[in-house]
Design an enzyme around this catalytic site. Structure first.
Site, mmCIF file in Angstrom:
data_model
loop_
_atom_site.group_PDB
_atom_site.id
_atom_site.type_symbol
_atom_site.label_atom_id
_atom_site.label_comp_id
_atom_site.label_asym_id
_atom_site.label_seq_id
_atom_site.Cartn_x
_atom_site.Cartn_y
_atom_site.Cartn_z
ATOM 1 N N THR A 463 0.839 -1.196 0.000
ATOM 2 C CA THR A 463 0.000 0.000 0.000
ATOM 3 C C THR A 463 0.870 1.240 0.000
ATOM 4 O O THR A 463 2.036 1.196 0.413
ATOM 5 C CB THR A 463 -0.898 0.064 1.240
ATOM 6 N N ASP A 464 0.324 2.345 -0.449
ATOM 7 C CA ASP A 464 0.948 3.635 -0.175
ATOM 8 C C ASP A 464 0.699 3.940 1.307
ATOM 9 O O ASP A 464 0.034 3.174 2.013
ATOM 10 C CB ASP A 464 0.354 4.712 -1.078
ATOM 11 N N ALA A 465 1.225 5.049 1.786
ATOM 12 C CA ALA A 465 1.142 5.376 3.212
ATOM 13 C C ALA A 465 -0.311 5.332 3.692
ATOM 14 O O ALA A 465 -1.191 5.964 3.111
ATOM 15 C CB ALA A 465 1.742 6.753 3.467
#
Length: 759
Positions: A463-465
């Site tokens: 995932t991104d942040a």
């Protein structure tokens, strides 16, 4: 919604776990091995070869029935021997609509399979006892029999066909279940040999449940102290980390300590989008992605990757959150305006491959980002869910082309953005309502059907942040944490609250949101990525280079590369009034204006670059007078000033007698805080706005964003220098004087879809 309550039954060796897991995967529901529900007393008996009595079984069977009865929306597939009719009745008492799938095989087939198993608490000697106990399904029991003598895929196909015939389906439910794709660690991008494959499996089998859950997390290290790292590693067993940038020596020592304390080697991530800069305070800024796409020489992108790899590897990093493969279609999108190689799939593919090849010369794997692709919506996923609104065909031709090319080129991992793709989702889920469009991090149709299925990506997905509002606005935290893994992500980027997020993930596994199959597939990809780097073969003192390796960071050789790139990429966007060249001989007195976006989350002085500009102009022989706003003058101790008094003082009829030319250097930043970035003047009708373009030759130089002409269309000379580095500023000053030619190129986004910006 169709609810499947399936018990896969049969004697030991019939394949209940294997077939049950595969059937559950195809149905899109959790799988549970009923043996895991036995109390420890029962397990001990079976391991000792002692048959269970019915008194032993009744509490266990009640638990099995309760699990089925309390299954989530889609139901549950559960493996349980269920040999007697009375046992099945006990289960049905709790869950009346349970369907029994009996895996049947001859004694010879069962004996061969049982004798070939290891690590299971059912000895083959009990097979005869089980066959004697077995009571086949009766006519009034909901269920069916499948022969296990055929290949596994045929067993699964037969089971699914029978389930479809027995279990009522909701109208329109067909074709809505996500597919799942198991990893092949012997294939690209992992390419593991037998020893590495064995290490992966042995490591997984040696882990506690808590250690397995911990591997799913990438921690953002918010401190450098050993005590902080001890707490993260001992309590949460993380699989990777990204540290907070600082001086290279401190970063390297931090990474060395973390690796020394981790039982399983860590993936150490950095953000080397611009070379070594961003990975440590003293790293070399080579270029932005846009800068690397703003010259015919594709080798610039390779050089950026090479420097990034060398400098981050010296720190002890092994994982680059780069290259960025978004396509900058919308000029209003400023989150990737400098972080995209350009506005066509072709330039993005060409330069991203060069970057990847350059950084791959170092012991580094890459995570390209941000699937399914940023650059269409003008909004920023840091602050709101954004959307790629292309049709499926258009997406496939553009972003799909980019991902196919880079996957084929060997990129090892993909970072998924909190970006929805409504029409692409509907390609796989026809009729999906607007309210059910989720960001890709939570969308199995994008992660499984598209990324794993159509694009054939076998690598790791992260995932991104997870603190970005693009994700957090979608669901409650307790739901979204495990939902990302269930949807098809393998790693979760950053805790919000470590204790809470870890528990949310653990609860998601225990409740069946994350299936056993999905958990272990993710673990294999995580450990497979580590093994592909050879981390499993290294001793602790080999995981991080020695201190003297840091000599490459910010080295003269790397600074020379940065200077060469700056010289090539400073771009003349327009000079419609023929103002250039401007030299100390022709225009000695310069009024210098600095434009910034104000202090951002880094808290760095937003106008620090202006002193460098002044130094370079003075060194070139100009007389430089720096404009200060009312706010800046008040901060310096002046009294009685306001925007009107400053304007009256600045904008006088003798401006052209005081100054020979005006230079405006803009270094406007701020992405990750604002959904769009524009110039913000100090006040309405501010004295620094280029009203003076009608009085003296005015040159506007952008050191960051390429879209400023929308706010300063009145300037007739516009230059894009790409960066606030000394190298870029020095190159721009030289070119303003005509000492070197402009070589950089630009795309049409610079004119912001407005006619007046071209004048």
């Amino acid at each position: 919604m169709t609810k499947h309550r399936i018990v896969v039954m049969g004697v030991s060796g019939c394949g209940k776990t294997t077939i049950g897991d595969l059937v559950a995967r195809e149905l899109g529901v959790p799988f549970l091995d009923g043996d895991s529900l036995h109390p420890v007393e029962n397990v001990a008996k079976m391991a000792a070869g002692t048959p269970l009595t019915d008194e032993d079984r009744w509490p266990w069977l009640a638990t099995v029935g309760s699990e089925l009865a309390n299954a989530g929306n889609g139901g549950l597939v559960l493996a349980c021997s269920a040999l007697r009719r009375s046992y099945r009745d006990a289960i049905r008492k709790q869950a009346p609509d349970t369907v029994f799938l009996h895996l049947h095989g001859s004694k010879d087939v069962l004996k061969a399979r049982t004798e070939g198993r290891t690590g299971h608490f059912m000895p083959p000697a009990l097979l005869d006892s089980q066959l004697a106990t077995l009571e086949p399904l009766e006519a009034d029991e909901a269920g069916f029999v499948v022969d296990i003598a055929v290949p596994v895929d045929e067993v699964v196909a037969s089971a699914l066909a029978n389930i479809a015939a027995v279990v009522p389906s909701d109208e329109g439910a067909v074709g809505t279940r996500p597919r799942h794709f198991d990893v092949d660690l012997s294939a690209a991008p992992f390419n593991l040999d037998g020893g590495a494959l064995a290490w992966v499996e042995e490591t997984i089998s040696s882990m506690t449940l808590e250690e397995k859950i911990g591997q799913l997390f990438i921690n953002h290290n918010n401190g450098y102290s050993p005590e902080y790292l001890d707490g993260v590693l001992e309590n949460y067993h993380v699989g990777g980390m990204r540290y907070r940038p600082g001086p290279s020596a401190a970063v390297q020592e931090h990474i060395r300590y973390a690796q020394s304390k981790s039982r399983v080697p860590l993936l150490i991530a950095s953000n080397p989008e611009m070379g070594g800069a961003g990975s440590c305070d003293d790293g070399t800024f080579v270029s932005t992605h846009l800068q690397a796409g703003s010259h015919p020489d594709k080798n610039i992108a390779r050089q950026m990757g090479q420097v990034a790899g060398v400098e981050t590897a010296a720190l002890g990093c092994n994982w680059a959150f780069a290259p960025i493969v978004d396509i900058h279609y919308n000029w209003r999108n400023t989150v990737i305006s400098t972080r995209s190689f350009g506005n066509t799939p072709e330039i993005v593919v060409e330069r991203a491959k060069e970057y990847f090849d350059g950084i791959s010369e170092s012991p580094t794997v890459c995570a390209m980002k941000h699937f399914p692709g940023d650059g269409v919506d003008e909004r920023d996923q840091h602050v709101v869910t954004s959307y790629n609104t292309f049709s499926y065909a258009e997406w496939d031709r553009t972003y799909g082309h980019v991902y196919r090319e880079l996957i084929g080129h060997g990129v090892q991992s993909i970072m998924v953005g909190h970006i929805g793709a409504p029409e692409v989702s509907r390609h796989f889920r026809p009729g999906l309502p607007d309210a059910d469009i989720l960001p890709a991090t939570l969308a199995p149709e994008l992660l499984q059907d598209l990324l794993r299925g159509e694009l054939g990506f076998n690598g790791l997905v992260l995932t991104d942040a997870s603190l970005m509002v693009g994700l957090t606005q979608a669901q409650k935290r307790k739901d979204l944490v495990p939902a990302t893994i269930a949807a098809g992500c393998d790693m979760f980027l950053f805790f919000r609250n470590p204790a809470e997020d870890f528990q949310f993930m653990l609860d998601g596994y225990k409740s069946g949101v994350i299936t056993e199959q999905r958990l272990h597939d993710a673990l294999r990809r995580i450990l497979g990525l580590k093994a592909s780097l050879g981390l499993h073969r290294k001793s602790l003192d080999e995981l991080v280079p020695p201190v003297d390796a840091l000599s490459v960071i910010g080295s003269d050789a790397h600074r020379a590369i940065a200077a060469e790139v700056a010289d090539k990429t400073v771009t003349l966007v327009k000079d419609t009034a023929g103002n250039l060249p401007i030299t100390p001989e022709t225009h000695p007195r310069i009024r210098l204006y600095g434009i910034s976006g104000g202090a951002d989350f880094t808290r760095a002085d937003p106008l620090a670059y202006l002193e460098t500009v002044k130094e370079e102009l003075v060194a070139a022989g100009f007389e430089v007078s720096v404009f200060r706003t009312a706010e800046q003058r008040e901060a310096a101790g002046e009294t009685g000033v306001n925007f009107m008094s400053v304007l009256a003082e600045e904008a006088t009829a003798d401006y052209a007698e005081r100054y020979d030319a005006a230079f405006v250097f803009a270094n406007v930043k701020g992405f990750a805080q604002e959904a769009a970035i524009r110039i913000k003047w100090s006040s309405p009708m501010a004295a620094e706005i280029p009203w003076y373009a009608t009085e003296v030759p005015t040159v506007f130089v952008s050191l960051n964003q390429p879209n400023h002409l929308i706010d300063v269309p009145m300037v007739k000379t516009a230059i894009h220098a790409h960066a606030g580095s000394r190298e870029a500023i020095r190159a721009a000053v030289a070119k303003i004087q005509g000492k070197s030619e402009f070589q950089g190129t630009f795309n049409e986004n610079v004119f912001c879809d407005s006619f007046d910006t071209r004048l």
